[in-house]
Each structure stands twice: as structure tokens, then as C-alpha cells.
Scaffold this active site. Structure first.
Site, PDB file in Angstrom:
ATOM      1  N   ARG A  34       5.178 -13.487 -11.570  1.00 28.40           N
ATOM      2  CA  ARG A  34       6.180 -12.417 -11.744  1.00 28.40           C
ATOM      3  C   ARG A  34       7.199 -12.801 -12.824  1.00 28.40           C
ATOM      4  O   ARG A  34       7.644 -11.960 -13.600  1.00 28.40           O
ATOM      5  CB  ARG A  34       6.889 -12.150 -10.418  1.00 28.40           C
ATOM      6  CG  ARG A  34       5.996 -11.399  -9.469  1.00 28.40           C
ATOM      7  CD  ARG A  34       6.547 -11.210  -8.083  1.00 28.40           C
ATOM      8  NE  ARG A  34       5.663 -10.302  -7.363  1.00 28.40           N
ATOM      9  CZ  ARG A  34       5.264 -10.466  -6.112  1.00 28.40           C
ATOM     10  NH1 ARG A  34       5.691 -11.492  -5.399  1.00 28.40           N
ATOM     11  NH2 ARG A  34       4.450  -9.597  -5.560  1.00 28.40           N
ATOM     12  N   GLY A  39       1.919   2.691  -2.541  1.00 24.59           N
ATOM     13  CA  GLY A  39       1.457   3.483  -3.695  1.00 24.59           C
ATOM     14  C   GLY A  39       2.148   3.108  -4.992  1.00 24.59           C
ATOM     15  O   GLY A  39       2.278   3.929  -5.896  1.00 24.59           O
ATOM     16  N   LYS A  40       2.555   1.867  -5.098  1.00 26.70           N
ATOM     17  CA  LYS A  40       3.271   1.436  -6.313  1.00 26.70           C
ATOM     18  C   LYS A  40       2.423   1.579  -7.571  1.00 26.70           C
ATOM     19  O   LYS A  40       2.891   2.072  -8.590  1.00 26.70           O
ATOM     20  CB  LYS A  40       3.749  -0.026  -6.171  1.00 26.70           C
ATOM     21  CG  LYS A  40       4.852  -0.197  -5.156  1.00 26.70           C
ATOM     22  CD  LYS A  40       5.252  -1.640  -4.991  1.00 26.70           C
ATOM     23  CE  LYS A  40       4.130  -2.508  -4.471  1.00 26.70           C
ATOM     24  NZ  LYS A  40       3.612  -2.121  -3.162  1.00 26.70           N
ATOM     25  N   PHE A  87       2.335  12.012  -3.240  1.00 26.89           N
ATOM     26  CA  PHE A  87       2.555  12.231  -4.676  1.00 26.89           C
ATOM     27  C   PHE A  87       1.286  12.098  -5.493  1.00 26.89           C
ATOM     28  O   PHE A  87       1.207  12.573  -6.615  1.00 26.89           O
ATOM     29  CB  PHE A  87       3.671  11.331  -5.216  1.00 26.89           C
ATOM     30  CG  PHE A  87       3.473   9.866  -4.980  1.00 26.89           C
ATOM     31  CD1 PHE A  87       3.977   9.268  -3.846  1.00 26.89           C
ATOM     32  CD2 PHE A  87       2.804   9.090  -5.912  1.00 26.89           C
ATOM     33  CE1 PHE A  87       3.809   7.917  -3.625  1.00 26.89           C
ATOM     34  CE2 PHE A  87       2.627   7.737  -5.698  1.00 26.89           C
ATOM     35  CZ  PHE A  87       3.132   7.150  -4.546  1.00 26.89           C
ATOM     36  N   ARG A 112      -7.700   2.231   1.509  1.00 29.73           N
ATOM     37  CA  ARG A 112      -8.167   1.533   0.301  1.00 29.73           C
ATOM     38  C   ARG A 112      -9.085   0.352   0.632  1.00 29.73           C
ATOM     39  O   ARG A 112      -9.881  -0.053  -0.195  1.00 29.73           O
ATOM     40  CB  ARG A 112      -7.003   1.098  -0.569  1.00 29.73           C
ATOM     41  CG  ARG A 112      -6.363  -0.189  -0.140  1.00 29.73           C
ATOM     42  CD  ARG A 112      -5.451  -0.698  -1.199  1.00 29.73           C
ATOM     43  NE  ARG A 112      -4.608  -1.733  -0.670  1.00 29.73           N
ATOM     44  CZ  ARG A 112      -3.391  -1.988  -1.093  1.00 29.73           C
ATOM     45  NH1 ARG A 112      -2.876  -1.262  -2.039  1.00 29.73           N
ATOM     46  NH2 ARG A 112      -2.705  -2.954  -0.574  1.00 29.73           N
ATOM     47  N   ARG A 153      -8.912  -3.052   1.089  1.00 32.04           N
ATOM     48  CA  ARG A 153      -8.993  -4.323   0.338  1.00 32.04           C
ATOM     49  C   ARG A 153      -9.403  -5.418   1.330  1.00 32.04           C
ATOM     50  O   ARG A 153      -8.770  -5.598   2.371  1.00 32.04           O
ATOM     51  CB  ARG A 153      -7.630  -4.625  -0.284  1.00 32.04           C
ATOM     52  CG  ARG A 153      -7.642  -5.775  -1.259  1.00 32.04           C
ATOM     53  CD  ARG A 153      -6.245  -6.033  -1.821  1.00 32.04           C
ATOM     54  NE  ARG A 153      -5.928  -5.234  -2.991  1.00 32.04           N
ATOM     55  CZ  ARG A 153      -4.692  -4.865  -3.343  1.00 32.04           C
ATOM     56  NH1 ARG A 153      -3.657  -5.196  -2.602  1.00 32.04           N
ATOM     57  NH2 ARG A 153      -4.482  -4.164  -4.433  1.00 32.04           N
ATOM     58  N   TYR A 177      -3.564 -14.987   3.839  1.00 33.98           N
ATOM     59  CA  TYR A 177      -3.718 -14.141   5.032  1.00 33.98           C
ATOM     60  C   TYR A 177      -4.461 -14.863   6.159  1.00 33.98           C
ATOM     61  O   TYR A 177      -4.167 -14.665   7.329  1.00 33.98           O
ATOM     62  CB  TYR A 177      -4.444 -12.835   4.681  1.00 33.98           C
ATOM     63  CG  TYR A 177      -3.507 -11.782   4.102  1.00 33.98           C
ATOM     64  CD1 TYR A 177      -2.348 -11.406   4.785  1.00 33.98           C
ATOM     65  CD2 TYR A 177      -3.778 -11.161   2.887  1.00 33.98           C
ATOM     66  CE1 TYR A 177      -1.482 -10.452   4.256  1.00 33.98           C
ATOM     67  CE2 TYR A 177      -2.917 -10.203   2.355  1.00 33.98           C
ATOM     68  CZ  TYR A 177      -1.782  -9.853   3.050  1.00 33.98           C
ATOM     69  OH  TYR A 177      -0.917  -8.907   2.528  1.00 33.98           O
ATOM     70  N   ALA A 188       0.797  -1.237   0.000  1.00 34.55           N
ATOM     71  CA  ALA A 188       0.000   0.000   0.000  1.00 34.55           C
ATOM     72  C   ALA A 188       0.827   1.284   0.000  1.00 34.55           C
ATOM     73  O   ALA A 188       0.304   2.359   0.281  1.00 34.55           O
ATOM     74  CB  ALA A 188      -0.987   0.019   1.167  1.00 34.55           C
ATOM     75  N   ARG A 197       7.004  -4.725  -8.657  1.00 33.11           N
ATOM     76  CA  ARG A 197       7.724  -5.808  -7.977  1.00 33.11           C
ATOM     77  C   ARG A 197       8.366  -6.762  -8.991  1.00 33.11           C
ATOM     78  O   ARG A 197       8.258  -6.597 -10.201  1.00 33.11           O
ATOM     79  CB  ARG A 197       6.838  -6.576  -7.013  1.00 33.11           C
ATOM     80  CG  ARG A 197       6.399  -5.734  -5.834  1.00 33.11           C
ATOM     81  CD  ARG A 197       6.544  -6.514  -4.524  1.00 33.11           C
ATOM     82  NE  ARG A 197       6.312  -5.635  -3.396  1.00 33.11           N
ATOM     83  CZ  ARG A 197       5.131  -5.479  -2.827  1.00 33.11           C
ATOM     84  NH1 ARG A 197       4.102  -6.173  -3.253  1.00 33.11           N
ATOM     85  NH2 ARG A 197       5.000  -4.665  -1.822  1.00 33.11           N
ATOM     86  N   GLU A 256       1.279  -5.526 -11.383  1.00 36.93           N
ATOM     87  CA  GLU A 256       1.391  -6.765 -10.600  1.00 36.93           C
ATOM     88  C   GLU A 256       0.063  -7.526 -10.714  1.00 36.93           C
ATOM     89  O   GLU A 256      -1.001  -6.935 -10.585  1.00 36.93           O
ATOM     90  CB  GLU A 256       1.650  -6.395  -9.138  1.00 36.93           C
ATOM     91  CG  GLU A 256       1.970  -7.578  -8.263  1.00 36.93           C
ATOM     92  CD  GLU A 256       2.337  -7.122  -6.849  1.00 36.93           C
ATOM     93  OE1 GLU A 256       3.383  -7.526  -6.384  1.00 36.93           O
ATOM     94  OE2 GLU A 256       1.554  -6.367  -6.240  1.00 36.93           O
TER      95      GLU A 256
HETATM   96  P1  DGT Z   1       0.445  -0.465  -3.882  1.00 35.72           P
HETATM   97  O1  DGT Z   1       0.144  -0.088  -5.278  1.00 35.72           O
HETATM   98  O2  DGT Z   1       1.797  -0.009  -3.426  1.00 35.72           O
HETATM   99  O3  DGT Z   1      -0.642  -0.066  -2.944  1.00 35.72           O
HETATM  100  O4  DGT Z   1       0.580  -1.996  -3.923  1.00 35.72           O
HETATM  101  P2  DGT Z   1      -0.515  -3.070  -3.585  1.00 35.72           P
HETATM  102  O5  DGT Z   1      -0.681  -3.139  -2.108  1.00 35.72           O
HETATM  103  O6  DGT Z   1      -1.737  -2.932  -4.413  1.00 35.72           O
HETATM  104  O7  DGT Z   1       0.181  -4.309  -4.059  1.00 35.72           O
HETATM  105  P3  DGT Z   1       1.157  -5.149  -3.253  1.00 35.72           P
HETATM  106  O8  DGT Z   1       2.219  -5.461  -4.166  1.00 35.72           O
HETATM  107  O9  DGT Z   1       1.648  -4.512  -2.029  1.00 35.72           O
HETATM  108  O10 DGT Z   1       0.433  -6.515  -2.998  1.00 35.72           O
HETATM  109  C1  DGT Z   1      -0.933  -6.780  -3.054  1.00 35.72           C
HETATM  110  C2  DGT Z   1      -1.247  -7.726  -1.910  1.00 35.72           C
HETATM  111  O11 DGT Z   1      -0.549  -8.940  -2.088  1.00 35.72           O
HETATM  112  C3  DGT Z   1      -0.824  -7.207  -0.560  1.00 35.72           C
HETATM  113  O12 DGT Z   1      -1.777  -7.627   0.389  1.00 35.72           O
HETATM  114  C4  DGT Z   1       0.483  -7.873  -0.298  1.00 35.72           C
HETATM  115  C5  DGT Z   1       0.347  -9.166  -1.002  1.00 35.72           C
HETATM  116  N1  DGT Z   1       1.586  -9.672  -1.592  1.00 35.72           N
HETATM  117  C6  DGT Z   1       2.178  -9.212  -2.720  1.00 35.72           C
HETATM  118  N2  DGT Z   1       3.234  -9.948  -3.033  1.00 35.72           N
HETATM  119  C7  DGT Z   1       3.340 -10.889  -2.083  1.00 35.72           C
HETATM  120  C8  DGT Z   1       4.227 -11.963  -1.872  1.00 35.72           C
HETATM  121  O13 DGT Z   1       5.154 -12.236  -2.633  1.00 35.72           O
HETATM  122  N3  DGT Z   1       4.005 -12.707  -0.765  1.00 35.72           N
HETATM  123  C9  DGT Z   1       2.997 -12.471   0.101  1.00 35.72           C
HETATM  124  N4  DGT Z   1       2.859 -13.267   1.149  1.00 35.72           N
HETATM  125  N5  DGT Z   1       2.126 -11.484  -0.063  1.00 35.72           N
HETATM  126  C10 DGT Z   1       2.295 -10.706  -1.150  1.00 35.72           C
END
Ligand code: DGT
Length: 252
Positions: free
Chosen positions: A94, A32-33, A233, A183, A185, A76, A30, A119, A52
Site C-alpha cells: 500500500r 464493492g470497492k 450501484f 464472488r 474467492r 485466513y 466485498a 484502501r 489494491e
Molecule cells: P471489494 O472490491 O470491495 O469487493 O474489495 P475486495 O474484497 O476485492 O478487496 P478487499 O480489500 O476487501 O481485500 C481482499 C482480501 O484481502 C479480503 O479477503 C480481505 C483481505 N484483506 C485486505 N486487506 C487486508 C489487511 O490489511 N489485513 C487482512 N488481514 N486482510 C486484508
């Protein structure tokens, strides 16, 4: 920027592909990618953002029963049971993403074309999987198996999955917690600050302190651009402009 040791001509199609720089955006949950990636997309025609595939982890079709599983939620809910499975799936997606050839539009770009990933197979291992192992959610056998196939695949694909740069969106875990709350989710409702602090530490060890033991020597030399993502940003056009300039300078 030559990716292939066999490629010497300056006009062949491989040279066009080799001209494209591949970059990943890294940072805590979270931070902000996605927002940042969209900014980049709009800031220059020479950039392509490959998002992603979170959606895929939320809807895995299993077998002939057409049952759809939400692996993100399962991970989770029961991290000890599902973390290893999650990492095999996230790393595979990925890997696929990083192997995507750049679109023709990028190859025709006049400036420096850049393909941006949210990522990478490297944060999969050195942030998330490592963290799950340290938390005891991936056991030592699973960790050994993960590292073995991860090293094998990355080495097999070689230059195709290498990065020319990393953009690290850095923010205090508390800030990410606020954004995560905003957000809303569904799967992340149980995420605690403590988990974000651990992921923050993994990012810091890898990208700032350089104390994470990396299997891939080449990765040690990848330049890292650190941006202060505690700044708003999304809201502030001045911050946006500053970030874009920093990124452009970094890749020029
Ligand atoms: P952002 O745009 O920075 O808000 O990014 P998010 O939160 O939409 O995307 P991100 O990459 O942090 O991941 C989405 C969800 O998936 C978040 O709950 C974390 C989880 N996640 C992402 N990659 C991994 C991983 O490799 N392992 C685990 N256990 N969880 C992951």
C-alpha cells in the site's frame, strides 16, 4: 492544494503534481470497492484508479526455490501465525501504491485531477491490523513493532502519503457477506459474518464516530464522503449517476 512547503511557483512541475488530489476508497470486504473504483475511472478522464494489489498477496515468490506462497490464504488458515507477516506485506504494498507518481495524463488534465487508491496505509493500521490485535491474532509485541515502523514510515514520507479525501463505502455487514458469497474467492470461504461485523465496527469507529485513537493528527482532518453502498450501484444506473455526482461535488 500545496503539498510542498518549498513550492511557490505556479508553473513548475511540482505544482502540477501538487494539483493532483489523492483519495482512498475504504469499506468492508466485498462491499464493492473495485467495482466502484472502475465506475470512477470511466466517469471522468481526470481520475486515475490504482487498484489494491490483492494478486501480489496471493503469489509471493519465496527464495531461489521459486516456491509461490499464497499469503492471503495462509493468513485466513492460520491468522495467529500469519497476521503480522500479512500486515507487513499489505502495508508495504500500500505504501508503494500511494507513492506512485500520478501519470502524465493526469497532470495534463484541465479539471481537478484525482488519484484514487483502493484502501490505504491508514486502513491497514486502523482497520485490519488493529482488528487482528484486538482479536489476539497479532500479539502485543507484534502490535508495538508494527505501530513503530508504520509511524516512522508514514512520517518519513510525509506529504507523499497524505490523503486529501476518503470515500467510505458503507454497507451492513450482512450485505457484504452476500456479495462475498456471490464472488466466491477461494481464500475467503471460511470468512464468517462475525469477522465482517468486527471490520465494520473498525470502519465506523475510524470514519464515523471518530473514536479511533489516531497517531497522525493530519488524518483527523481528512474529509470523509460516506456513500450508502447497500444500494445496488453495479446494477442501477440511477444510483451510479447519483454516486458520481456526489463524488464530483465532493472534489470540486
Ligand atoms: P471489494 O472490491 O470491495 O469487493 O474489495 P475486495 O474484497 O476485492 O478487496 P478487499 O480489500 O476487501 O481485500 C481482499 C482480501 O484481502 C479480503 O479477503 C480481505 C483481505 N484483506 C485486505 N486487506 C487486508 C489487511 O490489511 N489485513 C487482512 N488481514 N486482510 C486484508
Amino acid at each position: 492544494l500545496s503539498r510542498s512547503p518549498h513550492c511557490h511557483s505556479s508553473t513548475g512541475p511540482m505544482d502540477d503534481i501538487n494539483r493532483v488530489k489523492r483519495v482512498s476508497i475504504e469499506g468492508n470486504i466485498a462491499v464493492g470497492k473495485s467495482t466502484f473504483a472502475q465506475l470512477l475511472q470511466f466517469a471522468g478522464q481526470d481520475w486515475e484508479v490504482v487498484p489494491e494489489p490483492v494478486g501480489k498477496w496471493q503469489s509471493i515468490e519465496s527464495g531461489s526455490s521459486q516456491k509461490v506462497s499464497n499469503l492471503l490464504d495462509m493468513m485466513y488458515q492460520d491468522p495467529q501465525r500469519w497476521s503480522y507477516t500479512f500486515q507487513t506485506n499489505s502495508c508495504m504494498s500500500r505504501m508503494r501504491t500511494q507513492l506512485q507518481p500520478p501519470p502524465a495524463r493526469l497532470l495534463r488534465a484541465k479539471g481537478v485531477p484525482v488519484q484514487v487508491f483502493e484502501r490505504s496505509v491508514y486502513s491497514d493500521r486502523y482497520v485490519f491490523a488493529l482488528n487482528m490485535f484486538e482479536l489476539g491474532c497479532i500479539n502485543s509485541t507484534e502490535w508495538a513493532v508494527y505501530q513503530d515502523w508504520h509511524s516512522f514510515l508514514v512520517e518519513q514520507f510525509g506529504r507523499q502519503v497524505e490523503l486529501e479525501g476518503i470515500i467510505y463505502l458503507r454497507a451492513p455487514p450482512q450485505k457484504c457477506m452476500e456479495r462475498l458469497g456471490q464472488r466466491g474467492r477461494m481464500e475467503e470461504k471460511g470468512v464468517q459474518l462475525d469477522y465482517l461485523e468486527k471490520l465494520h465496527t473498525q470502519h465506523e469507529r475510524w470514519l464515523i464516530d471518530k473514536s479511533t485513537k489516531l497517531h497522525f493528527e493530519r488524518l483527523t482532518w481528512v474529509p470523509v464522503l460516506v456513500l450508502d453502498a447497500s444500494l445496488e450501484f453495479e446494477e442501477d444506473p440511477k444510483v451510479r449517476a447519483k454516486f458520481i455526482t456526489q463524488v464530483k461535488d465532493f472534489f470540486s
